[in-house]
Design a protein around this motif. Structure first.
Motif, PDB file in Angstrom:
ATOM      1  N   VAL A   1       0.835  -1.198   0.000  1.00  6.79           N
ATOM      2  CA  VAL A   1       0.000   0.000   0.000  1.00  6.79           C
ATOM      3  C   VAL A   1       0.873   1.253   0.000  1.00  6.79           C
ATOM      4  CG1 VAL A   1      -1.639   1.370   1.355  1.00  6.79           C
ATOM      5  CG2 VAL A   1      -2.002  -1.082   1.067  1.00  6.79           C
TER       6      VAL A   1
ATOM      7  N   GLU B   1       1.152   3.860  -3.035  1.00  5.08           N
ATOM      8  CA  GLU B   1       0.790   5.266  -2.789  1.00  5.08           C
ATOM      9  C   GLU B   1       1.884   6.195  -3.294  1.00  5.08           C
ATOM     10  OE1 GLU B   1      -0.031   8.186   1.018  1.00  5.08           O
ATOM     11  OE2 GLU B   1      -0.696   6.079   1.132  1.00  5.08           O
TER      12      GLU B   1
ATOM     13  N   PHE C   1      -7.379  -0.025   2.403  1.00  6.24           N
ATOM     14  CA  PHE C   1      -7.284   1.319   1.826  1.00  6.24           C
ATOM     15  C   PHE C   1      -7.836   2.373   2.789  1.00  6.24           C
ATOM     16  CE2 PHE C   1      -7.354   0.026  -2.963  1.00  6.24           C
ATOM     17  CZ  PHE C   1      -6.056  -0.432  -2.842  1.00  6.24           C
TER      18      PHE C   1
ATOM     19  N   TRP D   1      -6.788   6.283   2.351  1.00  7.58           N
ATOM     20  CA  TRP D   1      -6.968   6.514   0.927  1.00  7.58           C
ATOM     21  C   TRP D   1      -8.325   7.139   0.599  1.00  7.58           C
ATOM     22  CZ3 TRP D   1      -4.600   2.937  -3.264  1.00  7.58           C
ATOM     23  CH2 TRP D   1      -3.210   2.836  -3.061  1.00  7.58           C
ATOM     24  N   ASP D   2      -9.320   6.899   1.449  1.00  9.69           N
ATOM     25  CA  ASP D   2     -10.657   7.466   1.174  1.00  9.69           C
ATOM     26  C   ASP D   2     -10.594   8.988   1.098  1.00  9.69           C
ATOM     27  OD1 ASP D   2     -11.478   4.896   1.229  1.00  9.69           O
ATOM     28  OD2 ASP D   2     -12.910   5.100   2.877  1.00  9.69           O
TER      29      ASP D   2
ATOM     30  N   LYS E   1      -7.382  10.716   0.662  1.00  7.41           N
ATOM     31  CA  LYS E   1      -6.318  11.096  -0.266  1.00  7.41           C
ATOM     32  C   LYS E   1      -6.739  10.964  -1.723  1.00  7.41           C
ATOM     33  CE  LYS E   1      -2.724   9.544   2.955  1.00  7.41           C
ATOM     34  NZ  LYS E   1      -1.678   8.516   3.188  1.00  7.41           N
ATOM     35  N   PHE E   2      -7.485   9.903  -2.022  1.00  9.80           N
ATOM     36  CA  PHE E   2      -7.851   9.625  -3.411  1.00  9.80           C
ATOM     37  C   PHE E   2      -9.363   9.583  -3.583  1.00  9.80           C
ATOM     38  CE2 PHE E   2      -3.784   7.442  -2.539  1.00  9.80           C
ATOM     39  CZ  PHE E   2      -2.965   8.165  -3.387  1.00  9.80           C
TER      40      PHE E   2
ATOM     41  N   LEU F   1     -11.542   5.891  -6.204  1.00  6.88           N
ATOM     42  CA  LEU F   1     -11.684   4.503  -5.768  1.00  6.88           C
ATOM     43  C   LEU F   1     -13.099   3.974  -5.979  1.00  6.88           C
ATOM     44  CD1 LEU F   1      -9.792   4.817  -2.362  1.00  6.88           C
ATOM     45  CD2 LEU F   1      -8.853   4.102  -4.552  1.00  6.88           C
TER      46      LEU F   1
END
Length: 556
Positions: free
Chosen positions: A497, A501, A527, A532-533, A535-536, A540
């Motif tokens: 991960v 990233e 994630f 990540w929820d 950051k990205f 997703l």
């Protein structure tokens, strides 16, 4: 009680008339087969023949009570006998009191290891031993076992080596010292056993050659011409023995004890599962481990040596109509009767006949079809089999199995370190996305790259994945969007991960956008914990490739 003593459940609907008759018939046939085999395998293990009979009493009763298989025939087997000889002959003279003491301790250790594995529910550990390894090891061990009987078959001393090539050289050098009568008896026994196995399978071949050879030796006084006979076999039941234990002995025997525990269980469970599948009942690996463990502890305390379920005897037991574990108990009773009243009958039994019984028994373990099959289906597995086979023949039993397991694990790591990846394109005729190498007609976009990763992602394969992604990106110089199909990714570790990233941040700063499709729940949870929820957000969790492709097109 049924969980711990499955025999209780087996007897719940027992028909005393029909089932008892079937069990009794199977028990008699298996006992007739087991008595000469047990003595032969004891000699293969470097032990007095009577210990083969001892190992066919208490252990069988214990397994009959605790085993989940109704038809598995437990007792001495060739493979385990050879492993016993290999592991113990290096520290004591075969047949000596010290050697026997070590074997009893080894049986106890094997039993404890198997029992602990069963109690800890680690029966699945044997799944990590590749079938290719087992097949290669079994075939090589069968050849070693057969060649180890050459001195008894030829009636001449070929030395103590178990190396097949050394035995062949010794046999050629001693060809002039062959004892003619012994060789004729052994060769004739092999021919009779093969012919009876093929044309009269219902008549027990081992018993036939035993009876005929004993009669021939007595009739023609062959023991006076140099034919080696078994000699006097002690009568009576085995007494309770306490294996002598010391830290040095336990540490010395531990490697071979672990090997016997695992190989014995794999051989036994494989046969039990085959029969259970045909009869439509369940066998439980952990229960089988506990039952075999208890049986081996029992054989250690009653003058036996390590036992397991045998292929040939189990097949005979099943084909003869065995219905429950009572068949095993009855087999033990017949062996006990032999110990009490009939051991003197075997005095004139030629050792060459026991060698012939072993050779014919292990012949069926040599699998010539499996290498061809594996070569056609998956060549890496065929190579694993070949490596195990050659290593076992060249450097010995223990080193062979260790080499095979090590090589199979190396192959597994190599495969997992280079996971399959595919660039996908849109196949208009089917309305789906396919691998462009398999479907060259699938359409791709110059500015979009759709990649499917067909494996879990972890620290060992992340570098390879990044390298492959770089190659794909070089092939798309106008690339602005990368879509990851995660439908085949069921796990990802923290290191992967973090590396992924960094890769996303690096290429994202150069104007490339990313989209993740069909991310499974466990991966989605990782994630989320990695942040990540946030950051990205928006990149997703697309439901399918069509949705992600539309999003990428609208972002262009």
């Amino acid at each position: 009680m049924r969980n711990w003593i499955p025999l209780i459940g087996q007897l719940q609907d027992y028909d005393l008339r029909q089932d008892m008759k079937s069990d009794l018939n199977a028990a008699l046939i298996v006992a007739i087969m087991l008595i000469p085999q047990g003595m032969a395998y004891a000699m293969l293990a470097g032990l007095p023949p009577v210990m083969g009979l001892y190992a066919s009493t208490v252990p069988i009763v214990i397994y009959a009570l605790l085993g989940s298989s109704r038809q598995l025939a437990v007792g001495p087997v060739a493979m385990v006998s050879l492993l016993v000889y290999t592991g113990v002959s290096g520290i004591a003279e075969p047949g000596s009191e010290e050697y026997i003491a070590y074997v009893l301790l080894l049986a106890l250790m094997v039993g404890v290891i198997q029992l602990l594995l069963g109690l800890l529910r680690l029966g699945a550990v044997t799944k990590y031993i590749s079938h290719a390894v087992i097949s290669g090891f079994t075939s090589a061990a069968a050849i070693i076992i057969a060649f180890s009987q050459m001195d008894s078959l030829l009636g001449t001393d070929l030395g103590e080596s178990k190396n097949v090539f050394i035995i062949m050289i010794e046999a050629v050098q001693n060809i002039g010292n062959i004892q003619a009568e012994t060789f004729f008896i052994g060769l004739a026994s092999i021919v009779v056993l093969f012919l009876m196995k093929k044309y009269t399978p219902k008549i027990p071949g081992p018993l036939t050659v035993v009876v005929l050879s004993i009669a021939a030796v007595q009739l023609f006084n062959l023991e006076q011409t140099g034919v080696e006979v078994v000699g006097e076999i002690p009568g009576g039941l085995p007494g309770l023995t306490i294996p002598a234990m010391s830290a040095d002995a336990v540490l010395t025997l531990l490697p071979i004890a672990v090997t016997i525990s695992l190989i014995g269980f794999v051989e036994s469970y494989a046969m039990a599962k085959v029969i259970a599948t045909r009869e439509r009942y369940a066998v439980h690996p952990d229960q089988e481990l506990r039952a075999l463990g208890a049986a081996n502890i029992g054989t250690g305390f009653f003058s036996g040596f390590p036992v397991t379920g045998g292929f040939s005897r189990s097949a005979v037991n099943y084909d003869s109509g065995a219905k429950t574990g009572l068949a095993g108990m009855m087999t033990a009773v017949f062996v006990i009767l032999t110990l009490l009243f009939f051991t003197s009958w075997f005095y004139y039994l030629p050792q060459a006949v026991l060698a012939a019984i072993i050779i014919v028994a292990v012949y069926g373990l040599i699998d010539v079809k499996e290498p061809k099959h594996l070569w056609q289906v998956k060549r890496a597995d065929a190579v694993t089999l070949a490596v195990t086979f050659i290593a076992t023949l060249a450097v010995g039993i223990e080193a062979g199995i260790i080499t095979g397991v090590g090589f199979s694990l190396a192959v597994f790591l190599y495969r997992s370190g280079k996971p399959h990846m595919a660039e996908l394109g849109y196949l208009e005729s089917e309305g789906v996305y396919r691998n462009i190498k398999r479907f060259p007609q699938a359409k791709t976009d110059d500015d979009k790259l759709i990649i499917r990763i067909d494996a879990p992602i972890y620290f060992a394969n992340m570098a390879y994945i990044e390298e492959q992604l770089r190659h794909y990106m070089l092939e798309h110089p106008r690339l602005t969007h990368v879509i990851f199909d995660f439908s085949s990714v069921n796990d990802i570790d923290a290191v992967a991960v973090d590396e992924l990233e960094k890769w996303l941040d690096h290429h994202g700063s150069r104007g490339i956008r990313f989209y993740f499709v069909t991310v499974h729940g466990p991966v989605r949870d990782i994630f989320k914990r990695a942040g990540w929820d946030e950051k990205f957000a928006g990149s997703l969790y697309y439901r399918d490739l069509n949705e992600a492709h539309k999003a990428a097109s609208s972002d262009s």
